[in-house]
Design an enzyme around this catalytic site. Structure first.
Site, PDB file in Angstrom:
ATOM      1  N   CYS A  22       0.827  -1.214   0.000  1.00 27.47           N
ATOM      2  CA  CYS A  22       0.000   0.000   0.000  1.00 27.47           C
ATOM      3  C   CYS A  22       0.866   1.271   0.000  1.00 27.47           C
ATOM      4  O   CYS A  22       1.573   1.564   0.975  1.00 27.47           O
ATOM      5  CB  CYS A  22      -0.916   0.008   1.219  1.00 27.47           C
ATOM      6  SG  CYS A  22      -1.945   1.497   1.339  1.00 27.47           S
ATOM      7  N   ARG A 133      -2.631  -9.105  -0.770  1.00 22.85           N
ATOM      8  CA  ARG A 133      -3.879  -8.429  -0.397  1.00 22.85           C
ATOM      9  C   ARG A 133      -4.642  -9.272   0.633  1.00 22.85           C
ATOM     10  O   ARG A 133      -5.583  -9.998   0.283  1.00 22.85           O
ATOM     11  CB  ARG A 133      -4.739  -8.145  -1.636  1.00 22.85           C
ATOM     12  CG  ARG A 133      -4.038  -7.252  -2.660  1.00 22.85           C
ATOM     13  CD  ARG A 133      -4.980  -6.860  -3.796  1.00 22.85           C
ATOM     14  NE  ARG A 133      -6.107  -6.082  -3.320  1.00 22.85           N
ATOM     15  CZ  ARG A 133      -6.081  -4.770  -3.117  1.00 22.85           C
ATOM     16  NH1 ARG A 133      -4.982  -4.080  -3.347  1.00 22.85           N
ATOM     17  NH2 ARG A 133      -7.159  -4.145  -2.685  1.00 22.85           N
ATOM     18  N   LEU A 192       4.284   0.652  -6.770  1.00 23.31           N
ATOM     19  CA  LEU A 192       5.191   1.719  -6.349  1.00 23.31           C
ATOM     20  C   LEU A 192       6.023   1.269  -5.154  1.00 23.31           C
ATOM     21  O   LEU A 192       5.500   0.691  -4.200  1.00 23.31           O
ATOM     22  CB  LEU A 192       4.392   2.959  -5.937  1.00 23.31           C
ATOM     23  CG  LEU A 192       3.734   3.774  -7.042  1.00 23.31           C
ATOM     24  CD1 LEU A 192       2.818   4.818  -6.412  1.00 23.31           C
ATOM     25  CD2 LEU A 192       4.776   4.450  -7.925  1.00 23.31           C
ATOM     26  N   CYS A 271      -1.767  15.923  -5.791  1.00 21.31           N
ATOM     27  CA  CYS A 271      -1.741  14.597  -6.418  1.00 21.31           C
ATOM     28  C   CYS A 271      -1.840  13.533  -5.341  1.00 21.31           C
ATOM     29  O   CYS A 271      -1.290  13.692  -4.242  1.00 21.31           O
ATOM     30  CB  CYS A 271      -0.440  14.425  -7.213  1.00 21.31           C
ATOM     31  SG  CYS A 271      -0.170  12.758  -7.875  1.00 21.31           S
ATOM     32  N   ASP A 272      -2.492  12.426  -5.654  1.00 21.25           N
ATOM     33  CA  ASP A 272      -2.639  11.309  -4.721  1.00 21.25           C
ATOM     34  C   ASP A 272      -1.291  10.732  -4.303  1.00 21.25           C
ATOM     35  O   ASP A 272      -1.126  10.261  -3.183  1.00 21.25           O
ATOM     36  CB  ASP A 272      -3.481  10.219  -5.404  1.00 21.25           C
ATOM     37  CG  ASP A 272      -3.899   9.113  -4.458  1.00 21.25           C
ATOM     38  OD1 ASP A 272      -3.936   9.354  -3.242  1.00 21.25           O
ATOM     39  OD2 ASP A 272      -4.207   8.004  -4.947  1.00 21.25           O
TER      40      ASP A 272
END
Length: 370
Positions: A22, A133, A192, A271-272
């Site tokens: 995450c 997940r 990321l 930006c997120d």
């Protein structure tokens, strides 16, 4: 006046799952004030009132997280009520990105009635999805995600699936594509790494990502030629660009814009991927979007994304790559020390493989539309 895009985090980084990769958990860790909470009603009203006061031809309200459904169904019913009150005929649309864990009959009925477009996070088949997940009890979440998709489908809710390409699935491109193909609209997003992280833990290597892109493109092309079109956002954008249109994805514009991300406490970021103290623009409870857009921090954010390395300018594929998402330029640099896409060689490898076929596919589609 341009269209207004708002990415709203009604429950901040709160989530009932514990996805290992995450990126937002990392951003919250780096902020000075990072206690997650649900957005208060007066903050929501200020946000929606000021959004329509901006005067955009179209306003997009995109709800993300963490997990936005943890704000509760009543919160979203209030969203719709306030939008109808303040819109006064202005055009707007709602989207929701969810892990699917909270979706039940009530949620699906609401999303259908209120015409939400939904994105569901799913990383391919059960084995790949469940590797990273998991929920708070360390259980896999794939089955619940499948059930959420079935509920959305049964209520005619338009939705797509967002697949994070990580070490869990990057070596399984065929299985991943085939597992998601039934939903017809797929987004592949490269995983990321955390800010400042030098060694990839979850992110794919250059070679792995190139192989994933090549094999999924083979399947995408096959299905289009067989009259069984499956949308893959990245490949769709390449075809748009080859047709002379602007890319729909901001990651393909070659430079950043200010796409407001609103945290649950009203804090606004450009930006997120940059909800960090350094880039905080202000708070929507105190300031309108016009002023936020014109502030010095917003200008600095845009300007710091503009520099293009000579290597990119000289590349024959720059017309499509454009350097990629700024966040993917944070951990790699050219010989002059300027940021360059960390997956530069992966994309170059992919375009060597697929560029002429993309052109042929674009011409084939154009001919069919005439």
């Amino acid at each position: 006046m341009k269209n207004l895009t708002l990415l709203i985090k009604p429950a901040s980084g709160l989530c009932q799952y514990r996805c290992e990769y995450c990126f937002y958990k990392d951003e919250m860790r780096l902020r000075g004030e990072n206690e997650p909470c649900v957005m208060r009603e007066d903050t929501l009203e200020s946000l929606i009132r000021k959004a329509f006061a901006y005067g955009a031809p179209q306003t997009a309200f995109a709800f993300q997280g963490g997990e936005p459904t943890l704000a509760g169904l009543r919160f979203f019913e209030n969203v719709v009520r306030l939008q109808k009150h303040y819109a006064r005929g202005a055009a707007y649309a709602n989207t929701l990105q969810t892990n699917g864990g909270m979706i039940d009959e009530q949620w699906a009925g609401f999303l259908s009635r209120e015409h939400f477009l939904v994105g569901v996070s799913m990383d391919g088949d059960e084995e790949s999805h469940d590797l990273y997940r998991k929920d708070a009890e360390n259980r896999g979440t794939w089955l619940r995600t499948k059930e959420a998709c079935a509920l959305l489908k049964s209520h005619d809710v338009p939705f797509n699936v967002l697949c994070v390409v990580s070490k869990a699935n990057v070596t399984k491109p065929v299985q991943t594509y085939e597992a998601l193909k039934e939903y017809r609209f797929i987004q592949f997003i490269a995983c990321l790494d955390a800010f400042g992280q030098k060694d990839a833990v979850y992110a794919a290597s250059q070679e792995e990502l190139a192989g994933f892109l090549k094999q999924t493109f083979d399947l995408y092309e096959r299905d289009i030629l067989n009259g069984e079109y499956t949308s893959v956002r990245m490949f769709d954008n390449f075809l748009q660009m080859l047709s002379g249109m602007r890319p729909e994805s901001c990651a393909m514009n070659g430079r950043c814009s200010v796409d407001f991300t609103v945290e649950s406490d009203g804090s606004v970021y450009p930006c997120d991927f940059y909800c960090l103290d350094e880039w905080k623009l202000g708070n929507i409870r105190e300031t309108g979007f016009v002023q936020l857009e014109r502030c010095e921090t917003a200008k600095r954010f845009v300007n710091s994304s503009v520099s293009v390395p000579d290597k990119c300018k000289a590349c024959k594929y720059y017309v499509l790559c454009r350097g990629g998402c700024r966040r993917e330029r944070e951990q790699a640099h050219d010989e002059c020390g300027r940021p360059i896409n960390r997956y530069c060689e992966a994309y170059r490898n992919f375009f060597d493989y697929a560029y002429t076929r993309l052109i042929a596919l674009k011409e084939r589609i154009s001919a069919l539309r005439r």
